[in-house]
Design an enzyme around this catalytic site. Structure first.
Site, PDB file in Angstrom:
ATOM      1  N   ARG A   1      41.574 -22.271   7.080  1.00 17.93           N
ATOM      2  CA  ARG A   1      41.268 -20.961   7.658  1.00 17.93           C
ATOM      3  C   ARG A   1      41.072 -19.946   6.547  1.00 17.93           C
ATOM      4  O   ARG A   1      41.929 -19.758   5.686  1.00 17.93           O
ATOM      5  CB  ARG A   1      42.415 -20.531   8.572  1.00 17.93           C
ATOM      6  CG  ARG A   1      42.170 -19.229   9.311  1.00 17.93           C
ATOM      7  CD  ARG A   1      43.352 -18.915  10.214  1.00 17.93           C
ATOM      8  NE  ARG A   1      43.114 -17.733  11.002  1.00 17.93           N
ATOM      9  CZ  ARG A   1      43.996 -17.231  11.845  1.00 17.93           C
ATOM     10  NH1 ARG A   1      45.159 -17.829  12.023  1.00 17.93           N
ATOM     11  NH2 ARG A   1      43.729 -16.143  12.539  1.00 17.93           N
TER      12      ARG A   1
ATOM     13  N   SER B   1      54.451  -5.004  14.030  1.00 21.73           N
ATOM     14  CA  SER B   1      55.559  -5.725  14.662  1.00 21.73           C
ATOM     15  C   SER B   1      56.616  -6.098  13.625  1.00 21.73           C
ATOM     16  O   SER B   1      57.819  -5.950  13.862  1.00 21.73           O
ATOM     17  CB  SER B   1      55.032  -6.992  15.348  1.00 21.73           C
ATOM     18  OG  SER B   1      56.092  -7.798  15.817  1.00 21.73           O
TER      19      SER B   1
ATOM     20  N   GLN C   1      59.423 -15.433  13.193  1.00 30.34           N
ATOM     21  CA  GLN C   1      59.259 -16.854  12.910  1.00 30.34           C
ATOM     22  C   GLN C   1      59.086 -17.053  11.409  1.00 30.34           C
ATOM     23  O   GLN C   1      58.090 -16.606  10.833  1.00 30.34           O
ATOM     24  CB  GLN C   1      58.052 -17.422  13.646  1.00 30.34           C
ATOM     25  CG  GLN C   1      58.157 -17.364  15.155  1.00 30.34           C
ATOM     26  CD  GLN C   1      56.985 -18.054  15.826  1.00 30.34           C
ATOM     27  OE1 GLN C   1      56.426 -19.008  15.310  1.00 30.34           O
ATOM     28  NE2 GLN C   1      56.604 -17.570  16.997  1.00 30.34           N
TER      29      GLN C   1
ATOM     30  N   GLY D   1      52.002 -20.328   8.174  1.00 32.76           N
ATOM     31  CA  GLY D   1      52.452 -18.944   8.341  1.00 32.76           C
ATOM     32  C   GLY D   1      51.707 -17.949   7.470  1.00 32.76           C
ATOM     33  O   GLY D   1      52.265 -16.918   7.084  1.00 32.76           O
ATOM     34  N   GLU D   2      50.415 -18.219   7.189  1.00 29.68           N
ATOM     35  CA  GLU D   2      49.684 -17.321   6.288  1.00 29.68           C
ATOM     36  C   GLU D   2      49.513 -15.925   6.882  1.00 29.68           C
ATOM     37  O   GLU D   2      49.569 -14.928   6.161  1.00 29.68           O
ATOM     38  CB  GLU D   2      48.323 -17.916   5.931  1.00 29.68           C
ATOM     39  CG  GLU D   2      47.576 -17.085   4.900  1.00 29.68           C
ATOM     40  CD  GLU D   2      46.410 -17.809   4.262  1.00 29.68           C
ATOM     41  OE1 GLU D   2      45.640 -17.149   3.536  1.00 29.68           O
ATOM     42  OE2 GLU D   2      46.275 -19.031   4.483  1.00 29.68           O
ATOM     43  N   ARG D   3      49.314 -15.829   8.207  1.00 29.04           N
ATOM     44  CA  ARG D   3      49.188 -14.509   8.828  1.00 29.04           C
ATOM     45  C   ARG D   3      50.479 -13.708   8.650  1.00 29.04           C
ATOM     46  O   ARG D   3      50.442 -12.504   8.355  1.00 29.04           O
ATOM     47  CB  ARG D   3      48.855 -14.631  10.314  1.00 29.04           C
ATOM     48  CG  ARG D   3      47.438 -15.090  10.605  1.00 29.04           C
ATOM     49  CD  ARG D   3      47.135 -15.103  12.098  1.00 29.04           C
ATOM     50  NE  ARG D   3      47.065 -13.775  12.661  1.00 29.04           N
ATOM     51  CZ  ARG D   3      47.985 -13.216  13.440  1.00 29.04           C
ATOM     52  NH1 ARG D   3      49.087 -13.890  13.760  1.00 29.04           N
ATOM     53  NH2 ARG D   3      47.849 -11.996  13.926  1.00 29.04           N
ATOM     54  N   ARG D   4      51.621 -14.376   8.839  1.00 29.90           N
ATOM     55  CA  ARG D   4      52.904 -13.693   8.661  1.00 29.90           C
ATOM     56  C   ARG D   4      53.092 -13.250   7.207  1.00 29.90           C
ATOM     57  O   ARG D   4      53.609 -12.159   6.940  1.00 29.90           O
ATOM     58  CB  ARG D   4      54.040 -14.620   9.086  1.00 29.90           C
ATOM     59  CG  ARG D   4      54.310 -14.657  10.580  1.00 29.90           C
ATOM     60  CD  ARG D   4      55.120 -15.871  10.987  1.00 29.90           C
ATOM     61  NE  ARG D   4      54.264 -17.045  11.154  1.00 29.90           N
ATOM     62  CZ  ARG D   4      54.704 -18.290  11.190  1.00 29.90           C
ATOM     63  NH1 ARG D   4      55.989 -18.539  11.049  1.00 29.90           N
ATOM     64  NH2 ARG D   4      53.868 -19.287  11.370  1.00 29.90           N
TER      65      ARG D   4
ATOM     66  N   GLU E   1      70.037 -32.355  14.839  1.00 32.96           N
ATOM     67  CA  GLU E   1      71.457 -31.963  14.904  1.00 32.96           C
ATOM     68  C   GLU E   1      71.590 -30.489  15.257  1.00 32.96           C
ATOM     69  O   GLU E   1      72.448 -30.093  16.042  1.00 32.96           O
ATOM     70  CB  GLU E   1      72.126 -32.239  13.563  1.00 32.96           C
ATOM     71  CG  GLU E   1      73.615 -31.895  13.548  1.00 32.96           C
ATOM     72  CD  GLU E   1      74.261 -32.181  12.194  1.00 32.96           C
ATOM     73  OE1 GLU E   1      75.401 -31.736  11.995  1.00 32.96           O
ATOM     74  OE2 GLU E   1      73.614 -32.821  11.352  1.00 32.96           O
TER      75      GLU E   1
ATOM     76  N   ARG F   1      73.279 -28.108  19.025  1.00 32.81           N
ATOM     77  CA  ARG F   1      74.322 -27.081  19.029  1.00 32.81           C
ATOM     78  C   ARG F   1      74.239 -26.260  20.310  1.00 32.81           C
ATOM     79  O   ARG F   1      73.180 -26.097  20.900  1.00 32.81           O
ATOM     80  CB  ARG F   1      74.160 -26.147  17.822  1.00 32.81           C
ATOM     81  CG  ARG F   1      74.521 -26.792  16.484  1.00 32.81           C
ATOM     82  CD  ARG F   1      74.033 -25.931  15.330  1.00 32.81           C
ATOM     83  NE  ARG F   1      74.390 -24.515  15.516  1.00 32.81           N
ATOM     84  CZ  ARG F   1      73.833 -23.539  14.813  1.00 32.81           C
ATOM     85  NH1 ARG F   1      72.877 -23.791  13.954  1.00 32.81           N
ATOM     86  NH2 ARG F   1      74.217 -22.289  15.017  1.00 32.81           N
TER      87      ARG F   1
END
Length: 301
Positions: free
Chosen positions: A56, A70, A78, A95-98, A129, A133
Site C-alpha cells: 500500500r 482520534s 490498537q 499498522g502504517e496508518r496508525r 494463554e 484469562r
C-alpha cells in the site's frame, strides 16, 4: 482509560529493557525474551522504519487526519506490530496508518507488539494463554484473535481450534474492531457491553455509530433498546416505511338545487350520480335528433 494507561506504563518499563545493549534480545532463547513475546511495549517512533515491501502506497489524507484526531483524544487503541531487525531498530509489519497518524499528532512513542526470531510457536502459546484469562475485556480478546490471524497466518477456523471457541464467536469478537475507536474505548472501560457493540456494528457510518453510542450512555439504554434503534435507522436508510392506511374518500351528496338547475337549463330531467370513489357522471337524455340538436346548441352558447 485506566487500563490503557496501566499497560503503557508497563510497556515503558519493557522499552527500557530493550534499550540495554548488554541484554539485547534477538531470539526466544535470549534472557527476558518471554517478557517481550505477547506484550505491548512502548517504542520510540524514530526507531521504527516502514516496511519497504508494503504494497500500500497511497493513504487518504482526510482519513489520516481523522485518525490523528482520534489518537490525540484517546491514544493509540490498537498497537502496531514490528519486527526487530537490530539493536533498537524495528521494521513495521502492520499498522502504517496508525504510525503515520501518530507522527502527525507529534507522538514520540507508540505501543507495539514486537516479533523476534523464531517466536511463532511461543507467540501462539502466549496469545492463547492470554485469551484464557478472565480479566480481559472484549476488545483485548478481539485484538488477540486478530494477531493470531495476521501474524501467525491462522484462519478463523484454526483460531477456533487453538482457543477452543466456536468460529462464530471468533467472528463476533473480530467485528468489534470495526467500531469507531471511541466506542472501542467505551467497551474497554465498561461504559457499554459487547452486546451494545454488536448491535452498533451493523451500522457502517462511524458518525452514526458514535451518535448511538452517546445515546446509550446518556439514556442508559439496554442492548434490546439499542437493537431497536439500529433497526429503525436501517429501515429509514432503505426507505422502508410502515404501510399507510387507505385514504378515506370524502363523502358528499349532490344538492337538489344543482339537479334542478341543470334540468331547467337543458329543458329535461338531468341525472347526476356519484360513486364511492368520489367520481361521477351527468346524464342528459334526449328524445329525438331535433332534441339532441337543441341541447348541443345550448352547450355551444
Amino acid at each position: 482509560m485506566a487500563k490503557a494507561i496501566k499497560k503503557q506504563a508497563l510497556g515503558r518499563g519493557l522499552s527500557a529493557l530493550l534499550k540495554d545493549p548488554d541484554n539485547d534480545i534477538r531470539s526466544i532463547e535470549d534472557n527476558n525474551a518471554d517478557k517481550v513475546i505477547g506484550n505491548i511495549i512502548e517504542l520510540d517512533i524514530d526507531s521504527i522504519e516502514i516496511n519497504p515491501f508494503q504494497p500500500r502506497t497511497n493513504f487518504n489524507e482526510e482519513s489520516l487526519q481523522e485518525l490523528a484526531t482520534s489518537i490525540r483524544e484517546l491514544g493509540v487503541i490498537q498497537p502496531i506490530t514490528v519486527r526487530k531487525i537490530e539493536f533498537n531498530k524495528y521494521q513495521l509489519i502492520s499498522g502504517e496508518r496508525r504510525l503515520r497518524a501518530s507522527k502527525i499528532v507529534g507522538l514520540d512513542s507508540i505501543p507495539a507488539y514486537i516479533r523476534i526470531a523464531n517466536d511463532n510457536e511461543s507467540l501462539t502459546m502466549a496469545l492463547v494463554e492470554n485469551i484464557q484469562r478472565h480479566d480481559l475485556d472484549p476488545i483485548e480478546i478481539a485484538l488477540s484473535y486478530q494477531r493470531l490471524m495476521e501474524e501467525i497466518n491462522l484462519t478463523q477456523e484454526q483460531v477456533s481450534d487453538r482457543v477452543g471457541k466456536k468460529r462464530s464467536t471468533i467472528a463476533n469478537y473480530l467485528r468489534l474492531l470495526r467500531l469507531d475507536p471511541i466506542i472501542q474505548t467505551g467497551i474497554r472501560d465498561g461504559f457499554i457491553s459487547m452486546g451494545h457493540g454488536r448491535a452498533i456494528i451493523n451500522i457502517e457510518d462511524l458518525d452514526v455509530q458514535t451518535d448511538i453510542y452517546h445515546q446509550i450512555i446518556t439514556e442508559n439504554l439496554s442492548v434490546r433498546e439499542t437493537e431497536a434503534i439500529v433497526k429503525k435507522y436501517q429501515e429509514q436508510l432503505r426507505g422502508i416505511v410502515s404501510p399507510a392506511l387507505p385514504k378515506k374518500n370524502k363523502e358528499f351528496s349532490i344538492p337538489e338545487n344543482y339537479t334542478r338547475s341543470f334540468g331547467q337549463f337543458f329543458g329535461t330531467k338531468v341525472d347526476i350520480k356519484v360513486s364511492n370513489n368520489g367520481k361521477g357522471k351527468i346524464s342528459i337524455p334526449f328524445h329525438s335528433e331535433e332534441d339532441l340538436n337543441r341541447i348541443i346548441k345550448l352547450l355551444e352558447n
